[in-house]
Design a protein around this motif. Structure first.
Motif, mmCIF file in Angstrom:
data_model
loop_
_atom_site.group_PDB
_atom_site.id
_atom_site.type_symbol
_atom_site.label_atom_id
_atom_site.label_comp_id
_atom_site.label_asym_id
_atom_site.label_seq_id
_atom_site.Cartn_x
_atom_site.Cartn_y
_atom_site.Cartn_z
ATOM 1 N N ALA A 1 5.652 8.103 4.939
ATOM 2 C CA ALA A 1 5.866 9.395 5.367
ATOM 3 C C ALA A 1 5.240 10.017 6.227
ATOM 4 O O ALA A 1 5.792 10.516 7.140
ATOM 5 C CB ALA A 1 6.098 10.179 3.759
ATOM 6 N N SER B 1 6.878 10.757 9.983
ATOM 7 C CA SER B 1 6.991 12.170 10.363
ATOM 8 C C SER B 1 6.112 12.338 11.715
ATOM 9 O O SER B 1 6.525 13.219 12.463
ATOM 10 C CB SER B 1 6.553 13.045 9.130
ATOM 11 O OG SER B 1 5.102 12.947 8.857
ATOM 12 N N ASP C 1 7.621 13.860 14.881
ATOM 13 C CA ASP C 1 6.991 15.205 15.533
ATOM 14 C C ASP C 1 6.571 14.981 17.009
ATOM 15 O O ASP C 1 7.038 15.808 17.824
ATOM 16 C CB ASP C 1 5.799 15.477 14.675
ATOM 17 C CG ASP C 1 5.222 16.683 15.247
ATOM 18 O OD1 ASP C 1 4.721 16.992 16.048
ATOM 19 O OD2 ASP C 1 5.537 17.777 14.295
ATOM 20 N N THR D 1 8.082 20.521 14.170
ATOM 21 C CA THR D 1 7.822 20.622 12.493
ATOM 22 C C THR D 1 9.018 20.460 11.569
ATOM 23 O O THR D 1 9.196 19.953 10.443
ATOM 24 C CB THR D 1 6.972 21.725 12.225
ATOM 25 O OG1 THR D 1 5.846 21.653 12.832
ATOM 26 C CG2 THR D 1 6.460 21.849 10.670
ATOM 27 N N SER E 1 10.466 16.866 11.430
ATOM 28 C CA SER E 1 9.732 15.962 11.007
ATOM 29 C C SER E 1 9.282 15.893 9.609
ATOM 30 O O SER E 1 9.229 15.103 8.692
ATOM 31 C CB SER E 1 8.270 15.951 11.878
ATOM 32 O OG SER E 1 7.318 17.130 11.673
ATOM 33 N N GLN E 2 9.064 17.384 9.221
ATOM 34 C CA GLN E 2 8.751 17.415 7.969
ATOM 35 C C GLN E 2 9.887 17.360 6.791
ATOM 36 O O GLN E 2 9.711 17.227 5.606
ATOM 37 C CB GLN E 2 8.232 18.848 7.640
ATOM 38 C CG GLN E 2 6.602 18.934 8.287
ATOM 39 C CD GLN E 2 5.962 17.635 7.759
ATOM 40 O OE1 GLN E 2 5.680 17.608 6.521
ATOM 41 N NE2 GLN E 2 5.545 17.095 8.727
ATOM 42 N N ASP F 1 9.439 13.896 6.028
ATOM 43 C CA ASP F 1 8.204 13.634 5.199
ATOM 44 C C ASP F 1 8.737 13.967 3.863
ATOM 45 O O ASP F 1 8.238 13.086 2.982
ATOM 46 C CB ASP F 1 7.219 14.381 5.654
ATOM 47 C CG ASP F 1 5.796 14.299 5.220
ATOM 48 O OD1 ASP F 1 5.116 13.252 5.425
ATOM 49 O OD2 ASP F 1 5.717 14.833 3.949
ATOM 50 N N TYR G 1 9.666 20.942 1.326
ATOM 51 C CA TYR G 1 10.027 21.097 2.672
ATOM 52 C C TYR G 1 9.874 22.760 3.126
ATOM 53 O O TYR G 1 9.421 23.050 4.003
ATOM 54 C CB TYR G 1 11.280 20.404 2.879
ATOM 55 C CG TYR G 1 12.009 20.967 4.179
ATOM 56 C CD1 TYR G 1 11.197 20.454 5.458
ATOM 57 C CD2 TYR G 1 13.075 21.635 4.315
ATOM 58 C CE1 TYR G 1 11.786 20.641 6.566
ATOM 59 C CE2 TYR G 1 13.648 22.012 5.760
ATOM 60 C CZ TYR G 1 12.908 21.658 6.859
ATOM 61 O OH TYR G 1 13.477 21.669 8.003
#
Length: 215
Positions: A120, A124, A128, A152, A155-156, A159, A187
């Motif tokens: 992850a 991520s 990002d 962010t 990407s998160q 993740d 998230y």
């Protein structure tokens, strides 16, 4: 050792980045209740990782972030190896001393959690940095908040789902419903914290500019 002030800035940012990433993994085993969902307390240090990622992106480019991400992932793996070895060595019995059960309860991590965390993290970070520079190439040095928050946001999302998906959903420890609820909860918490900390991105830029260029 450091040939310029910019070298010093990179070392400082890298230190902050690595420290928070490793700490997040170490404390990630503690789960807390957020509404009807559970969330890892390891989420707390990640907004600092977001900030340093964006600052490194701006001043050192994609290569700077990619190299640091690979180094950090290797250090996270190294940390888990050391913890695994530490758990194999019996503790001394005694009053008020940490027992094997207590130590293993805090630091014991399953292999799937380790795999999920590192996967992850790498995915991520790569997403990002790609989105960050995509936005920056179109906005120039303006709209720092857009490239920071935009990278962010996407990407998160990956993740949050990857780490829980590998560590808990694929192993049958979470039902699909709990997995989706928990992933979205984590998230949105990370996203809210990251947005609230956006002013720190501008503060970081200001401090770095003053240090490097005396502006």
């Amino acid at each position: 050792m450091f040939q310029s002030k910019k070298d010093t800035v990179y070392v400082v940012l890298a230190g902050i980045f690595i420290t928070n990433a490793v700490v997040a993994e170490l404390i990630g085993g503690k789960l807390i209740q957020v509404g009807s969902a559970v969330m890892s307390i390891g989420i707390l240090p990640w907004p600092i990782v977001f900030i340093t990622t964006d600052l490194i992106n701006d001043y050192f480019g994609e290569k700077g972030v990619r190299k640091l991400s690979l180094i950090t992932a290797s250090l996270i793996a190294y940390t888990f190896v050391i913890l695994y070895l530490a758990m194999q060595i019996p503790a001394v019995d005694g009053k008020n001393l940490v027992t094997d059960a207590q130590f293993n309860g805090v630091f014991g991590q399953s292999m799937w959690i380790i795999v999920g965390s590192i996967t992850a993290f790498l995915v991520s970070q790569l997403i990002d940095v790609t989105i960050f520079h995509f936005v920056k190439n179109r906005t120039g040095n303006k709209m720092i908040w857009l490239r920071s928050t935009g990278s962010t946001v996407i990407s998160q999302l990956f993740d949050s789902f990857i780490v829980l998906g590998i560590a808990f959903w694929m192993t049958g420890k979470m039902t699909t419903e709990v997995f989706i609820t928990s992933a979205f909860t984590g998230y949105f918490v990370k996203l809210i914290i990251a947005i609230l900390m956006t002013p720190l991105i501008y503060l970081g830029h200001s401090l770095i500019e003053k240090y490097i260029h005396g502006k």
